[in-house]
Design a protein around this motif. Structure first.
Motif, PDB file in Angstrom:
ATOM      1  N   ARG A  38       0.861  -1.056   0.048  1.00  0.00           N
ATOM      2  CA  ARG A  38      -0.108   0.155  -0.007  1.00  0.00           C
ATOM      3  C   ARG A  38       0.986   1.174   0.062  1.00  0.00           C
ATOM      4  NH1 ARG A  38      -2.788  -0.547   6.209  1.00  0.00           N
ATOM      5  NH2 ARG A  38      -0.740  -0.098   7.341  1.00  0.00           N
ATOM      6  N   GLN A  39       0.424   2.447  -0.551  1.00  0.00           N
ATOM      7  CA  GLN A  39       1.046   3.513  -0.482  1.00  0.00           C
ATOM      8  C   GLN A  39       0.040   4.738  -0.244  1.00  0.00           C
ATOM      9  OE1 GLN A  39       3.228   4.223  -4.338  1.00  0.00           O
ATOM     10  NE2 GLN A  39       4.362   5.790  -3.350  1.00  0.00           N
ATOM     11  N   ALA A  40       0.419   5.229   0.815  1.00  0.00           N
ATOM     12  CA  ALA A  40      -0.539   6.753   0.991  1.00  0.00           C
ATOM     13  C   ALA A  40       0.187   7.845   0.471  1.00  0.00           C
ATOM     14  CB  ALA A  40      -0.440   6.687   2.688  1.00  0.00           C
ATOM     15  N   PRO A  41      -0.739   8.870   0.335  1.00  0.00           N
ATOM     16  CA  PRO A  41       0.036  10.100  -0.311  1.00  0.00           C
ATOM     17  C   PRO A  41       1.329  10.685   0.324  1.00  0.00           C
ATOM     18  CG  PRO A  41      -2.283  10.337  -0.203  1.00  0.00           C
ATOM     19  CD  PRO A  41      -2.001   9.266   0.623  1.00  0.00           C
ATOM     20  N   GLY A  42       2.341  10.883  -0.247  1.00  0.00           N
ATOM     21  CA  GLY A  42       3.550  11.312   0.326  1.00  0.00           C
ATOM     22  C   GLY A  42       4.166  10.368   1.146  1.00  0.00           C
ATOM     23  N   LYS A  43       3.803   9.065   0.901  1.00  0.00           N
ATOM     24  CA  LYS A  43       4.610   7.990   1.783  1.00  0.00           C
ATOM     25  C   LYS A  43       5.238   7.001   0.555  1.00  0.00           C
ATOM     26  CE  LYS A  43       2.539   8.364   6.160  1.00  0.00           C
ATOM     27  NZ  LYS A  43       1.860   7.575   7.012  1.00  0.00           N
ATOM     28  N   GLU A  44       6.071   6.317   1.019  1.00  0.00           N
ATOM     29  CA  GLU A  44       6.623   5.157   0.110  1.00  0.00           C
ATOM     30  C   GLU A  44       5.699   4.074   0.041  1.00  0.00           C
ATOM     31  OE1 GLU A  44      11.501   6.135   0.161  1.00  0.00           O
ATOM     32  OE2 GLU A  44      10.579   4.057   0.974  1.00  0.00           O
ATOM     33  N   ARG A  45       5.794   3.219  -1.021  1.00  0.00           N
ATOM     34  CA  ARG A  45       4.890   1.942  -0.941  1.00  0.00           C
ATOM     35  C   ARG A  45       5.592   0.996   0.157  1.00  0.00           C
ATOM     36  NH1 ARG A  45       3.414  -0.336  -6.836  1.00  0.00           N
ATOM     37  NH2 ARG A  45       3.149   2.201  -7.011  1.00  0.00           N
ATOM     38  N   GLY A  46       4.576   0.625   0.881  1.00  0.00           N
ATOM     39  CA  GLY A  46       5.058  -0.408   2.069  1.00  0.00           C
ATOM     40  C   GLY A  46       4.469  -2.062   1.847  1.00  0.00           C
ATOM     41  N   PHE A  47       4.999  -2.626   2.425  1.00  0.00           N
ATOM     42  CA  PHE A  47       4.653  -4.224   2.651  1.00  0.00           C
ATOM     43  C   PHE A  47       3.203  -4.101   3.661  1.00  0.00           C
ATOM     44  CE2 PHE A  47       4.600  -8.435   2.791  1.00  0.00           C
ATOM     45  CZ  PHE A  47       4.391  -8.959   4.069  1.00  0.00           C
ATOM     46  N   VAL A  48       2.327  -4.884   3.336  1.00  0.00           N
ATOM     47  CA  VAL A  48       1.148  -5.241   3.918  1.00  0.00           C
ATOM     48  C   VAL A  48       1.082  -6.741   4.196  1.00  0.00           C
ATOM     49  CG1 VAL A  48      -1.442  -5.124   3.977  1.00  0.00           C
ATOM     50  CG2 VAL A  48       0.022  -3.438   2.879  1.00  0.00           C
ATOM     51  N   ALA A  49       0.936  -7.634   3.291  1.00  0.00           N
ATOM     52  CA  ALA A  49       0.936  -8.994   3.460  1.00  0.00           C
ATOM     53  C   ALA A  49       1.493  -9.910   2.183  1.00  0.00           C
ATOM     54  CB  ALA A  49      -0.536  -9.361   3.772  1.00  0.00           C
ATOM     55  N   ALA A  50       1.958 -11.196   2.271  1.00  0.00           N
ATOM     56  CA  ALA A  50       2.306 -11.845   1.447  1.00  0.00           C
ATOM     57  C   ALA A  50       2.222 -13.303   1.611  1.00  0.00           C
ATOM     58  CB  ALA A  50       3.788 -11.852   1.170  1.00  0.00           C
ATOM     59  N   ILE A  51       1.721 -14.129   0.472  1.00  0.00           N
ATOM     60  CA  ILE A  51       1.749 -15.512   0.650  1.00  0.00           C
ATOM     61  C   ILE A  51       2.381 -16.330  -0.584  1.00  0.00           C
ATOM     62  CG2 ILE A  51      -0.372 -15.329  -0.812  1.00  0.00           C
ATOM     63  CD1 ILE A  51      -1.744 -17.366   0.813  1.00  0.00           C
ATOM     64  N   LEU A  52       2.737 -17.530  -0.270  1.00  0.00           N
ATOM     65  CA  LEU A  52       3.282 -18.218  -1.361  1.00  0.00           C
ATOM     66  C   LEU A  52       2.393 -19.255  -1.806  1.00  0.00           C
ATOM     67  CD1 LEU A  52       6.931 -19.674   0.411  1.00  0.00           C
ATOM     68  CD2 LEU A  52       6.429 -17.673  -1.183  1.00  0.00           C
ATOM     69  N   TRP A  53       2.264 -19.202  -3.403  1.00  0.00           N
ATOM     70  CA  TRP A  53       1.220 -19.879  -3.790  1.00  0.00           C
ATOM     71  C   TRP A  53       1.233 -21.442  -3.482  1.00  0.00           C
ATOM     72  CZ3 TRP A  53      -2.304 -17.021  -6.252  1.00  0.00           C
ATOM     73  CH2 TRP A  53      -3.621 -17.914  -6.990  1.00  0.00           C
TER      74      TRP A  53
END
Length: 125
Positions: A38-53
């Motif tokens: 996710r990326q909020a205004p004025g912020k860097e894109r950051g990790f939220v969640a991940a999954i291995l298929w």
């Protein structure tokens, strides 16, 4: 080539829930890793969640652990992010990402090859 198409964003009050979907096309995902960022205004894109298929291992950012759940549906070739107890600070554009040949969780967005167009999530107080 992998195409990712997110949906499910919107406006919700604090404490509410949303479910984001990421439809995947173009390739089978047996050894892929999928992530939500996710990326909020004025912020860097950051990790939220991940999954291995393959295997379904998951990982979450500390700020969303216990509130968000990532899952996949092999039959529908889709990844989901169930977001509960939403807070105003969760407001951002949410992106689905994919990378092939992954055997462990990756949280660095620069290591993902494919990205969706993003979906806006706005949480009002």
């Amino acid at each position: 080539q992998v195409q990712l198409d997110e949906s499910g964003g919107g406006l919700v009050q604090a404490g509410g829930s949303l479910r984001l979907s990421c439809a995947v096309s173009g390739r089978t995902l047996s050894n892929y890793g999928m992530g939500w960022f996710r990326q909020a205004p004025g912020k860097e894109r950051g990790f939220v969640a991940a999954i291995l298929w393959s295997g379904g291992d998951t990982s979450y950012a500390g700020s969303v652990k216990g509130r968000f759940t990532i899952s996949r549906d092999n039959g529908k070739n889709a990844v989901y992010l169930q977001m509960n107890s939403l807070k105003p600070e969760d407001t951002a554009v949410y992106y689905c990402a994919a990378r092939g040949a992954l055997h462990s969780i990756v949280v660095d967005p620069s290591r993902y090859n494919y990205w969706g167009q993003g979906t806006q999530v706005t949480v009002s107080s």
